[in-house]
Design a protein around this motif. Structure first.
Motif, short mmCIF file in Angstrom:
data_model
loop_
_atom_site.label_atom_id
_atom_site.label_comp_id
_atom_site.label_asym_id
_atom_site.label_seq_id
_atom_site.Cartn_x
_atom_site.Cartn_y
_atom_site.Cartn_z
N TYR A 4 0.83 -1.21 0.00
CA TYR A 4 0.00 0.00 0.00
C TYR A 4 0.86 1.26 0.00
O TYR A 4 0.58 2.22 -0.73
N ALA A 5 1.92 1.27 0.80
CA ALA A 5 2.78 2.45 0.90
C ALA A 5 3.40 2.80 -0.44
O ALA A 5 3.46 3.98 -0.83
N VAL A 6 3.86 1.79 -1.16
CA VAL A 6 4.46 2.03 -2.48
C VAL A 6 3.39 2.51 -3.46
O VAL A 6 3.62 3.43 -4.25
N SER A 7 2.22 1.88 -3.41
CA SER A 7 1.12 2.29 -4.30
C SER A 7 0.69 3.73 -4.01
O SER A 7 0.45 4.52 -4.94
N PHE A 8 0.61 4.07 -2.74
CA PHE A 8 0.21 5.43 -2.33
C PHE A 8 1.19 6.48 -2.88
O PHE A 8 0.77 7.47 -3.49
N LEU A 9 2.47 6.25 -2.68
CA LEU A 9 3.47 7.20 -3.19
C LEU A 9 3.46 7.25 -4.71
O LEU A 9 3.56 8.34 -5.30
N HIS A 64 5.37 19.05 2.03
CA HIS A 64 4.73 19.88 0.98
C HIS A 64 4.29 19.04 -0.21
O HIS A 64 4.93 18.06 -0.58
N MET A 65 3.16 19.46 -0.78
CA MET A 65 2.54 18.74 -1.89
C MET A 65 3.08 19.17 -3.23
O MET A 65 3.00 18.43 -4.22
N ASP A 66 3.61 20.39 -3.32
CA ASP A 66 4.03 20.93 -4.61
C ASP A 66 5.43 20.48 -4.97
O ASP A 66 6.22 20.06 -4.13
N THR A 67 5.73 20.59 -6.26
CA THR A 67 7.06 20.30 -6.78
C THR A 67 7.48 21.44 -7.70
O THR A 67 6.68 22.34 -8.00
N VAL A 68 8.71 21.39 -8.15
CA VAL A 68 9.11 22.29 -9.23
C VAL A 68 8.43 21.82 -10.51
O VAL A 68 7.92 20.70 -10.59
N VAL A 87 11.85 12.59 -4.33
CA VAL A 87 12.72 13.00 -3.22
C VAL A 87 12.20 14.28 -2.58
O VAL A 87 12.11 14.39 -1.36
N ASP A 88 11.86 15.25 -3.38
CA ASP A 88 11.50 16.58 -2.90
C ASP A 88 10.05 16.90 -3.23
O ASP A 88 9.75 17.57 -4.22
N ALA A 89 9.13 16.55 -2.33
CA ALA A 89 9.36 15.77 -1.11
C ALA A 89 8.12 14.93 -0.85
O ALA A 89 7.63 14.84 0.25
N LYS A 90 7.61 14.28 -1.92
CA LYS A 90 6.39 13.50 -1.75
C LYS A 90 6.61 12.22 -0.97
O LYS A 90 5.69 11.74 -0.29
N ALA A 91 7.83 11.65 -1.03
CA ALA A 91 8.10 10.45 -0.24
C ALA A 91 7.98 10.75 1.24
O ALA A 91 7.41 9.96 2.01
N SER A 92 8.54 11.89 1.67
CA SER A 92 8.45 12.27 3.08
C SER A 92 6.99 12.46 3.50
O SER A 92 6.56 11.98 4.56
N LEU A 93 6.22 13.16 2.68
CA LEU A 93 4.82 13.43 3.02
C LEU A 93 4.02 12.13 3.06
O LEU A 93 3.22 11.91 3.99
N ALA A 94 4.23 11.26 2.08
CA ALA A 94 3.51 9.98 2.07
C ALA A 94 3.85 9.17 3.32
O ALA A 94 2.97 8.58 3.95
N ALA A 95 5.14 9.14 3.68
CA ALA A 95 5.56 8.40 4.88
C ALA A 95 4.93 8.97 6.14
O ALA A 95 4.52 8.23 7.05
N MET A 96 4.83 10.30 6.21
CA MET A 96 4.22 10.95 7.37
C MET A 96 2.74 10.58 7.49
O MET A 96 2.23 10.32 8.59
N VAL A 97 2.04 10.59 6.36
CA VAL A 97 0.61 10.27 6.37
C VAL A 97 0.40 8.83 6.86
O VAL A 97 -0.45 8.57 7.73
N ILE A 98 1.18 7.92 6.32
CA ILE A 98 1.00 6.51 6.70
C ILE A 98 1.39 6.29 8.16
O ILE A 98 0.70 5.59 8.91
N ALA A 99 2.50 6.89 8.59
CA ALA A 99 2.91 6.76 9.99
C ALA A 99 1.83 7.29 10.93
O ALA A 99 1.51 6.67 11.96
#
Length: 368
Positions: A4-9, A64-68, A87-99
């Motif tokens: 699920y985590a991989v699918s979510f990201l 943050h949800m936005d990217t360049v 990397v910048d920075a949807k992986a961090s946000l996805a991990a935070m949501v799941i955690a």
């Protein structure tokens, strides 16, 4: 959970969300957070806020949800997930949501807020609105790529200036009769470039003032000595200095220059000003994250200080809240056409966030 985590990201990466165009991903995140059991709302600028638990302490996880701008085909190769924002920075946000969602069905002795802000890559209106809204967490973790075994405890401040030099126009066939505004702008730039103050450590990349000339606009194609030139300068300010101190010192230097060059008019305009921040390495928050990294990765974490400027500066300085930045990924891949995240590091970061929150609450309750 891993699948699920991989699918979510992956689904987050498939949504194009450059600064100013975050509505689709904000709607996606809001629905996903709700499905995970979080209480969700969106604020006036489009930030998505999920919540679980109640009482003290309140722990903010903010990404943050936005990217360049620009896209990268989303794909998996050799356990690396590619995509703009990986990397910048949807992986961090996805991990935070799941955690955060792992605490929904537990009797968690505190409150967790997980926030996806807009416009981090732009003018920062998401985090600025969050601060103005009255949010008051006891601790905050910002999701940016520190590397899964590193904790970012410091960022430089930033001072962005527009400097205009004006002189009398004249014919380019007789340049010795007139002051050239472009040449004078470069003289001003050299003053800024060579600026140093007693509080800095010139041998250190982090504790020294650095400056970068980012844009020049001046002159015409006709036979005229340029009479106006605009330069744009990005100055990075180390602690313990404040960005206003550096601006004031530049103002004094330029005033001296004007006195020595009465035919040159120099004007300065601040485009943005953010103070630096550095966290105490032995704070409860750093200790909790360090414990979590050791538990999940079986390695001693490295505390790092970055020469950039982030949302951590804005919230930490405004609210005086204990803050750090942590997230998976190699920041040297930010904004590049090769941006990708190691899937195992991403999955491990979910556990690090969770273990850090648990440990932080324990330390907070003990008052240690």
């Amino acid at each position: 959970m891993s699948a699920y985590a991989v699918s979510f990201l992956t689904r987050m990466l498939e949504i194009y969300s450059p600064s100013g165009k975050e509505e689709e991903i904000s709607n996606f995140l809001a629905e996903e957070m709700k499905s995970l059991g979080l209480h969700v709302r969106k604020d006036d600028v489009g930030n998505v806020i999920g919540e679980t638990g109640k009482g003290k302490p309140t722990i903010l996880l903010c990404g943050h949800m936005d990217t360049v701008a620009g896209t990268i085909p989303v794909r998996v190769e050799n356990n690396q997930l590619y995509g703009r924002g990986a990397v910048d920075a949807k992986a961090s946000l996805a991990a935070m949501v799941i955690a955060s969602s792992t605490f929904v069905k537990e009797k968690f002795p505190g409150k967790v807020l997980v926030v996806g802000v807009v416009d981090e890559e732009g003018e920062g209106k998401g985090i600025k609105h969050l601060v103005k809204s009255g949010i008051s967490p006891d601790y905050a973790i910002f999701g940016e790529p520190s590397g899964v075994e590193n904790i970012t405890i410091g960022y430089k401040g930033s001072l962005w200036l527009k400097i205009t030099c004006e002189t009398q126009a004249g014919h380019s066939a007789a340049p010795w009769l007139f002051e050239n505004a472009i040449e004078k702008a470069f003289e001003v730039w050299r003053i800024i470039q060579e600026l140093h103050m007693p509080q800095e450590k010139s041998e250190s990349r982090f504790y020294s003032i650095t400056s970068c000339l980012t844009k020049i606009k001046g002159g015409e194609l006709s036979s005229k000595v340029p009479s106006k030139c605009d330069i744009y300068v990005d100055i990075r300010v180390p602690p313990p200095l404040k960005s206003q101190q550096v601006f004031d010192e530049i103002g004094r230097k330029i005033q001296q220059y004007q006195t020595a060059n009465p035919k040159v008019l120099v004007r300065m305009k601040v485009k943005d000003l953010t103070d630096p921040i550095e966290v105490e390495p032995k704070s409860l928050l750093v200790r909790a994250l360090s414990y979590a990294i050791r538990k999940v990765r079986s390695n001693t974490p490295t505390l790092i200080r970055k020469t950039g400027t982030g949302d951590m500066n804005v919230l930490g300085n405004a609210l005086k809240t204990p803050v750090v930045t942590y997230g998976p990924g190699d920041s040297s891949l930010d904004h590049t056409p090769n941006e990708h995240i190691n899937i195992q590091e991403y999955l491990d970061s979910i556990q690090v966030y969770r273990e850090a929150i648990i440990r932080l609450v324990e330390l907070h309750k003990k008052g240690k």
